[in-house]
Write an enzyme that holds these catalytic residues in place. Structure first.
Site, PDB file in Angstrom:
ATOM      1  CE  LYS A 251      -4.272   1.696   2.056  1.00 54.99           C
ATOM      2  NZ  LYS A 251      -5.343   1.436   3.045  1.00 54.99           N
ATOM      3  CD  GLU A 339     -18.884  -2.531   9.264  1.00 56.62           C
ATOM      4  OE1 GLU A 339     -19.038  -3.622   8.676  1.00 56.62           O
ATOM      5  OE2 GLU A 339     -18.002  -1.705   8.959  1.00 56.62           O
ATOM      6  NE  ARG A 367     -22.081  -4.075   4.555  1.00 56.19           N
ATOM      7  CZ  ARG A 367     -21.082  -4.079   3.676  1.00 56.19           C
ATOM      8  NH1 ARG A 367     -19.885  -4.483   4.075  1.00 56.19           N
ATOM      9  NH2 ARG A 367     -21.259  -3.643   2.449  1.00 56.19           N
TER      10      ARG A 367
HETATM   11  C1  TPP Z   1     -18.635  -1.700   5.416  1.00 55.89           C
HETATM   12  C2  TPP Z   1     -17.415  -0.829   5.483  1.00 55.89           C
HETATM   13  N1  TPP Z   1     -16.760  -0.719   6.663  1.00 55.89           N
HETATM   14  C3  TPP Z   1     -15.667   0.073   6.757  1.00 55.89           C
HETATM   15  C4  TPP Z   1     -15.218   0.777   5.669  1.00 55.89           C
HETATM   16  C5  TPP Z   1     -14.045   1.726   5.805  1.00 55.89           C
HETATM   17  N2  TPP Z   1     -12.911   1.270   4.982  1.00 55.89           N
HETATM   18  C6  TPP Z   1     -12.620   1.812   3.824  1.00 55.89           C
HETATM   19  S1  TPP Z   1     -11.262   1.139   3.126  1.00 55.89           S
HETATM   20  C7  TPP Z   1     -11.055   0.087   4.441  1.00 55.89           C
HETATM   21  C8  TPP Z   1      -9.919  -0.857   4.493  1.00 55.89           C
HETATM   22  C9  TPP Z   1      -9.921  -1.739   3.288  1.00 55.89           C
HETATM   23  O1  TPP Z   1      -8.772  -2.568   3.362  1.00 55.89           O
HETATM   24  P1  TPP Z   1      -8.502  -3.625   2.226  1.00 55.89           P
HETATM   25  O2  TPP Z   1      -9.738  -4.345   1.886  1.00 55.89           O
HETATM   26  O3  TPP Z   1      -7.366  -4.452   2.678  1.00 55.89           O
HETATM   27  O4  TPP Z   1      -8.116  -2.748   0.965  1.00 55.89           O
HETATM   28  P2  TPP Z   1      -6.800  -1.862   0.759  1.00 55.89           P
HETATM   29  O5  TPP Z   1      -7.143  -0.486   1.283  1.00 55.89           O
HETATM   30  O6  TPP Z   1      -5.700  -2.507   1.511  1.00 55.89           O
HETATM   31  O7  TPP Z   1      -6.581  -1.866  -0.723  1.00 55.89           O
HETATM   32  C10 TPP Z   1     -12.042   0.294   5.382  1.00 55.89           C
HETATM   33  C11 TPP Z   1     -12.139  -0.418   6.676  1.00 55.89           C
HETATM   34  C12 TPP Z   1     -15.939   0.639   4.463  1.00 55.89           C
HETATM   35  N3  TPP Z   1     -15.585   1.334   3.352  1.00 55.89           N
HETATM   36  N4  TPP Z   1     -17.019  -0.169   4.400  1.00 55.89           N
END
Ligand code: TPP
Ligand code: DXP
Ligand code: MG
Length: 591
Positions: A251, A339, A367
């Site tokens: 990342k 969630e 959710r």
């Molecule tokens: C239902 C939900 N919960 C929390 C979030 C907040 N959120 C946005 S990106 C993220 C992390 C995503 O991590 P990953 O799937 O590993 O993707 P990366 O950013 O590493 O590419 C979170 C928790 C969200 N977008 N949707």
């Protein structure tokens, strides 16, 4: 004569993946470098999600190079990593409008481009959506590929497993790309994270979890190695049925500081595109962010009350529960993007006498709706829900505005609903809630900073169900809920009107309301929430039940999805900023 070889920009020649696919594969590393620089240069000034998009530059190029998009359907989970996708699919010249009012969305959006096959923003939807598309294609006799790109944190969410579980018993032409960078916004957590770490280290002894679900699993491969990724994608095009390719990425790849401080550079704000240094923060004394008032207050309370526990679904930094995770790690839990699990975990803890503060953004709590009803309210378990990001959130836009929680919570029996007008009220309701409430409470507060510099004051208990008068006047009564009090206070500064902060949407302060309805002919309600089913609706119901003939004006978020843009600009666009409220109230006075 001296010839300086100026490398022709490849990115400038690409206005669609069709043109990308005409390039020689040997040209793609240069394209990747140009795309990375393009993203860095724009996000440095226009802000946005940086780290995730930098991490998938090569993967994005490889996917559009190997697959015949948009015929082959590509879905990005969450979509915060899709800046390269947007730039390569015809939006390079408007990418500088990203996340701004009237500009492109920060997430893939169907009505923005045919290449955005599914609208995203909330995580873990891509597998289900891609599977739905794949089954549809099968039924229609089409021969196309369906690819879901999902991160290591998002695939650990319940909904993702539901998709995997179904896909594994189909013959759908579905390819899941697991983009594994070992981090969500904060470091990813849980047993699946440990499993993936062992797979990457080669120390994973048990069966492959994805093969166990009938997926053709391949990898892990280096997600930054264009040739390896393209070769594997080409091979997978010939493999039938559900497939999962495990790629390892970094990342923030390509910007040193984004690679080393991945949490901060998830969405760093403005920074120097050359050095990566974050923009200087103003050193004027500012009111705190509401999230930090929550974060510091729960630590203070938990140090005194050993029954307090804190829960966040994958948002330790965003919610500021990180302070409690640092100070009292055995009573603060990051459960990952989960969630539903977070809510029912809190319910379970509550049955054992613990006092759970379950912190979930208003939009993400959507959710876990059944869990709130079935596992918490029905059993009258005193869970303390802290809904951060309630109200318009700004540049994240329609997928993230927390403008439905009052509606979706108000109809649930046993649930108290409170909205603090400032930081002191937030601290005092948190203090009150942990004194031994016998039922659940939802406390909603906005993204961003409050209004009180000196906010760390002694606690005082708030009487449940009581509103307060903030200004005595004649003519009309303006009833606000939560931090809209600030805009109302400014709006009526020179108007002879009364202003009440009702504080509780449930239970309403009916004693105060009877007095108000008997005193003023006109009542105005103001909320940073949908006008459908929110605070204003509660007041309308009260007036109808008690047959008050008063005129009631409900001001709030209209019954439509509000797009992305700065919060102030969005509030102006729907008449919730102080100036607009002033004009609206003046015009009501003139009637
Ligand atoms: C239902 C939900 N919960 C929390 C979030 C907040 N959120 C946005 S990106 C993220 C992390 C995503 O991590 P990953 O799937 O590993 O993707 P990366 O950013 O590493 O590419 C979170 C928790 C969200 N977008 N949707
Ligand atoms: C993409 C996503 O869902 C999160 O990164 C979200 O944008 C966080 O919002 P805040 O910036 O308000 O914490
Ligand atoms: Mg990740």
């Amino acid at each position: 004569m001296y010839f300086c070889l100026v490398q022709k920009s490849l990115l400038n020649t690409i206005n669609s993946p069709k043109e990308l696919r005409l390039l020689n594969q040997t040209d793609l590393p240069q394209l990747a470098q140009e795309l990375r620089e393009f993203i860095i240069n724009i996000v440095a000034t226009k802000e946005g999600h940086l780290g995730a998009s930098l991490g998938v530059v090569e993967l994005t190029i490889a996917l559009h190079y190997a697959f015949n998009t948009p015929i082959d359907q590509l879905i990005w989970d969450v979509g915060h990593q899709a800046y390269g996708h947007k730039i390569l699919t015809g939006r390079k010249n408007i990418f500088h409008t990203n996340r701004q009012l009237g500009g492109i969305s920060g997430f893939p959006k169907r009505d923005e481009s045919e290449y955005d096959t599914f609208g995203v923003g909330h995580s873990s939807t891509s597998i289900s959506a891609a599977l739905g598309m794949a089954i549809a294609s099968q039924l229609k006799g089409e021969n196309k590929h369906h690819i879901a790109v999902i991160g290591d944190a998002s695939i650990a969410s319940g909904m993702a497993f539901e998709g995997l579980n179904h896909a594994g018993v189909t013959k759908a032409n579905l390819l899941i790309i697991l983009n594994d960078n070992a981090i969500g916004i904060d470091p990813s957590v849980g047993a699946l994270k440990q499993y993936l770490t062992n797979v990457k280290k080669g120390t994973q002894k048990q069966d492959n979890i994805f093969e166990a679900l009938n997926f053709d699993y391949s990898g892990p491969i280096d997600g930054h190695d264009l040739n390896t990724v393209i070769a594997e994608l080409e091979r997978l095009k010939t493999v039938d049925g559900p497939k999962l390719l495990h790629v390892i990425t970094t990342k923030g790849k390509g910007l040193k500081q984004a690679e080393t401080n991945q949490v901060k550079y998830h969405a760093p704000g403005k920074f120097d595109a050359k050095t990566g240094d974050l923009a200087e923060k103003s050193n004027e004394v500012q009111a705190p962010k509401y999230q930090d008032v929550f974060g510091h207050t729960i630590v203070e309370l938990a140090e005194q009350n050993k029954n307090i526990v804190g829960i966040t679904p994958a948002m330790p930094t965003g919610s500021s529960l990180k302070y409690m995770m640092e100070a009292i790690p055995d009573r603060a839990f990051d459960v990952g993007i989960a969630e539903q699990h977070a809510v029912t975990l809190a319910a379970g803890m509550s049955t054992q006498g613990l006092i759970p503060f379950c912190n979930i953004y208003s939009t993400f709590l959507q959710r876990a709706y059944d869990q709130i009803i079935h596992d918490v309210a029905l059993q009258k378990l005193p869970v303390i829900f802290c809904l951060d990001r309630a109200g318009l959130v700004g540049e994240d836009g329609a997928t993230h505005h927390g403008v439905f929680d009052l509606s979706y919570l108000r109809c649930i029996p046993n649930l108290i609903i409170f909205a603090p007008r400032n930081e002191l009220e937030l601290r005092n309701i948190m203090y009150t809630a942990q004194l031994g409430l016998k039922q659940p409470i939802a406390i909603r507060y906005p993204r961003g900073r409050g209004v009180t510099i000196d906010w760390k004051q002694l606690y005082s208990k708030i009487e449940i169900g009581k509103g307060v008068s903030l200004k005595k006047g004649k003519n009309i009564a303006v009833l606000s809920i939560g931090t809209m009090a600030k805009n109302v206070t400014e709006a009526i500064a020179n108007l002879d009107v009364s202003h009440y902060d009702m504080r509780f949407v449930k239970p309403l302060d009916e004693h105060l309301l009877h007095s108000i309805f008997k005193t003023y002919d006109i009542v105005v309600t103001v909320e940073d929430h949908s006008i459908k089913g929110g605070f204003g609706s509660a007041i309308l119901e009260f007036a109808a039940i008690h047959q008050y003939p008063n005129t009631i004006n409900v001001l709030g978020v209209p019954d439509e999805f509000i797009e992305h843009g700065g919060v102030n600009v969005l509030q102006q666009s729907i008449g919730l900023d102080a100036e607009s409220l002033k004009h609206t109230i003046e015009s009501i006075l003139l009637i």
